[in-house]
Write a protein that holds these residues in place. Structure first.
Motif, PDB file in Angstrom:
ATOM      1  N   ASP A  73      28.707 -42.963  36.348  1.00  0.00           N
ATOM      2  CA  ASP A  73      29.505 -42.958  37.521  1.00  0.00           C
ATOM      3  C   ASP A  73      30.938 -43.281  36.993  1.00  0.00           C
ATOM      4  O   ASP A  73      31.388 -44.278  36.818  1.00  0.00           O
ATOM      5  CB  ASP A  73      29.468 -43.750  38.839  1.00  0.00           C
ATOM      6  CG  ASP A  73      29.780 -43.292  40.060  1.00  0.00           C
ATOM      7  OD1 ASP A  73      31.343 -43.502  40.036  1.00  0.00           O
ATOM      8  OD2 ASP A  73      29.486 -42.969  41.066  1.00  0.00           O
ATOM      9  N   THR A  74      31.813 -41.933  36.969  1.00  0.00           N
ATOM     10  CA  THR A  74      33.359 -42.329  36.313  1.00  0.00           C
ATOM     11  C   THR A  74      33.889 -43.162  37.232  1.00  0.00           C
ATOM     12  O   THR A  74      34.832 -44.088  36.776  1.00  0.00           O
ATOM     13  CB  THR A  74      34.060 -40.831  36.435  1.00  0.00           C
ATOM     14  OG1 THR A  74      33.018 -40.079  35.457  1.00  0.00           O
ATOM     15  CG2 THR A  74      35.172 -40.841  35.616  1.00  0.00           C
ATOM     16  N   CYS A 127      29.703 -30.270  40.925  1.00  0.00           N
ATOM     17  CA  CYS A 127      30.576 -30.803  40.000  1.00  0.00           C
ATOM     18  C   CYS A 127      30.213 -32.357  39.884  1.00  0.00           C
ATOM     19  O   CYS A 127      30.027 -32.945  38.996  1.00  0.00           O
ATOM     20  CB  CYS A 127      31.973 -30.974  40.535  1.00  0.00           C
ATOM     21  SG  CYS A 127      32.597 -28.978  40.267  1.00  0.00           S
ATOM     22  N   ASP A 128      29.763 -32.905  41.089  1.00  0.00           N
ATOM     23  CA  ASP A 128      29.485 -34.474  41.009  1.00  0.00           C
ATOM     24  C   ASP A 128      28.239 -34.570  40.286  1.00  0.00           C
ATOM     25  O   ASP A 128      28.029 -35.399  39.309  1.00  0.00           O
ATOM     26  CB  ASP A 128      29.132 -34.809  42.599  1.00  0.00           C
ATOM     27  CG  ASP A 128      30.404 -35.037  43.291  1.00  0.00           C
ATOM     28  OD1 ASP A 128      31.501 -35.062  42.784  1.00  0.00           O
ATOM     29  OD2 ASP A 128      30.199 -35.214  44.421  1.00  0.00           O
ATOM     30  N   TYR A 129      27.151 -33.435  40.203  1.00  0.00           N
ATOM     31  CA  TYR A 129      25.987 -33.698  39.423  1.00  0.00           C
ATOM     32  C   TYR A 129      26.314 -33.631  37.898  1.00  0.00           C
ATOM     33  O   TYR A 129      25.769 -34.222  37.071  1.00  0.00           O
ATOM     34  CB  TYR A 129      25.045 -32.585  39.894  1.00  0.00           C
ATOM     35  CG  TYR A 129      23.613 -32.947  39.214  1.00  0.00           C
ATOM     36  CD1 TYR A 129      22.649 -33.701  39.775  1.00  0.00           C
ATOM     37  CD2 TYR A 129      23.242 -32.201  37.993  1.00  0.00           C
ATOM     38  CE1 TYR A 129      21.262 -34.132  39.140  1.00  0.00           C
ATOM     39  CE2 TYR A 129      22.066 -32.487  37.368  1.00  0.00           C
ATOM     40  CZ  TYR A 129      21.173 -33.276  38.176  1.00  0.00           C
ATOM     41  OH  TYR A 129      20.045 -33.291  37.276  1.00  0.00           O
ATOM     42  N   LEU A 159      20.614 -28.243  35.658  1.00  0.00           N
ATOM     43  CA  LEU A 159      21.287 -27.932  36.925  1.00  0.00           C
ATOM     44  C   LEU A 159      20.910 -26.892  37.873  1.00  0.00           C
ATOM     45  O   LEU A 159      20.711 -27.219  39.090  1.00  0.00           O
ATOM     46  CB  LEU A 159      22.810 -27.580  36.560  1.00  0.00           C
ATOM     47  CG  LEU A 159      23.814 -27.639  37.630  1.00  0.00           C
ATOM     48  CD1 LEU A 159      24.423 -29.140  38.374  1.00  0.00           C
ATOM     49  CD2 LEU A 159      25.176 -26.877  37.068  1.00  0.00           C
ATOM     50  N   ALA A 160      20.391 -25.783  37.340  1.00  0.00           N
ATOM     51  CA  ALA A 160      20.002 -25.006  38.267  1.00  0.00           C
ATOM     52  C   ALA A 160      18.566 -25.421  38.901  1.00  0.00           C
ATOM     53  O   ALA A 160      18.361 -25.120  40.064  1.00  0.00           O
ATOM     54  CB  ALA A 160      19.739 -23.793  37.468  1.00  0.00           C
TER      55      ALA A 160
END
Length: 315
Positions: free
Chosen positions: A140-141, A223-225, A238-239
């Motif tokens: 988590d940035t 984008c969060d993922y 991701l898909a």
């Protein structure tokens, strides 16, 4: 929780609350920068990387101070006020809340009856935190930036407040740690550090959920993922997570975000790379591995292409 376990936790809380006034309270002026604030030194033993403490009572009036360690204070029972240096802020922590403080952030606990409150503190030495916990928490940035900020700005004065539900595993872990810390054995620090890692990972999950908008757009969710899993994410994974076909998703991402999958991954990795380079002493090779690059030369090329300079020049 079995009754015997309740009794063990209650006994541990009683023991720690009795120890609380006799901890190594050593407040010293900051020797650097000419500042006059008092700095609380490590409250545990010299050989402890992790320690727990507990306050129980209806009145506490701590002097405003800073501390040379990371800490998580849990409103275990009842409410109390936390005075922070950030915007001269005084907030009320309700039962179930957690207050996370950085090293050198200004802080003081305040409580003036009539109801009794119980506050449990989890304290972590700075060096141990960066050695043991920085890598697992780096996904988590925003959270990573919070923990790294004191490395760049000693008096960052940021804090995190979380509200934890009754059923959160964090409370079970905290109970285990209370008993382990009081019933100390030769291997207790190893056990406590492992439990601390689990607790911090659950804290990171709660923090991320707390930061998410109520209904993120499809672009935000994707984008969060990618940002959270930038070290391992593939177009296929991701898909699969979002129920798309990879070919369809590869065409959808540019329409939703304006960027292709590879660009989004690179951007997420480069944001973390800048944080690591600016705020840690990690080697280039270690940073490359943390970001998901199997070969550090690939990291060099990606960084140079993105920032126009090399990681070593930045470091």
């Amino acid at each position: 929780m079995p009754e015997a376990r309740n009794e063990a936790v209650a006994a541990a809380l009683t023991e720690l609350s009795e120890r609380f006034p006799h901890l190594h309270w050593d407040f010293r002026p900051d020797p650097s920068g000419g500042r006059t604030e008092l700095i609380s030194q490590w409250l545990g033993e010299a050989d402890e990387d992790v320690m727990l403490c507990a306050f129980r009572g209806a009145h506490i009036d701590e002097r405003f101070h800073r501390q040379d360690f990371f800490f998580l204070n849990f409103a275990y029972g009842g409410d109390y006020d936390a005075l922070s240096a950030r915007y001269n802020n005084r907030i009320t922590l309700h039962c179930g809340d957690c207050y996370i403080g950085q090293p050198y952030s200004g802080y003081a606990m305040k409580k003036d009856g009539p109801e009794e409150t119980t506050i449990v503190g989890l304290l972590i030495q700075k060096e141990a935190f960066f050695r043991e916990y920085l890598e697992p928490l780096s996904a988590d940035t925003a959270l990573l930036r919070f923990f790294l900020e004191p490395q760049k700005n000693k008096y960052a004065d940021e804090f995190i407040r979380l509200t934890l539900p009754d059923g959160s595993p964090i409370w079970q872990l905290l109970d285990l740690m209370l008993v382990e810390y009081v019933e100390k054995k030769d291997d207790s620090q190893k056990i406590l550090k492992a439990l601390t890692l689990s607790l911090l990972l659950y804290v990171a999950r709660s923090y991320h959920a707390d930061q998410e908008p109520a209904r993120p757009t499809a672009a935000e969710a994707l984008c969060d993922y990618i940002a959270l899993h930038s070290d391992t994410v593939t177009l296929r994974s991701l898909a699969s997570h979002f129920g798309y076909h990879p070919v369809y998703l590869s065409r959808l991402l540019p329409r939703l975000t304006g960027n292709h999958f590879s660009t989004l991954v690179t951007e997420a990795r480069m944001r973390k790379a800048a944080l690591f380079l600016d705020n840690t002493q990690l080697s280039i090779e270690k940073i490359a591995a943390l970001l998901g690059y199997k070969d550090s030369s690939n990291f060099y090329r990606a960084y140079k292409s993105y920032y126009g300079t090399t990681p070593r020049q930045q470091a």
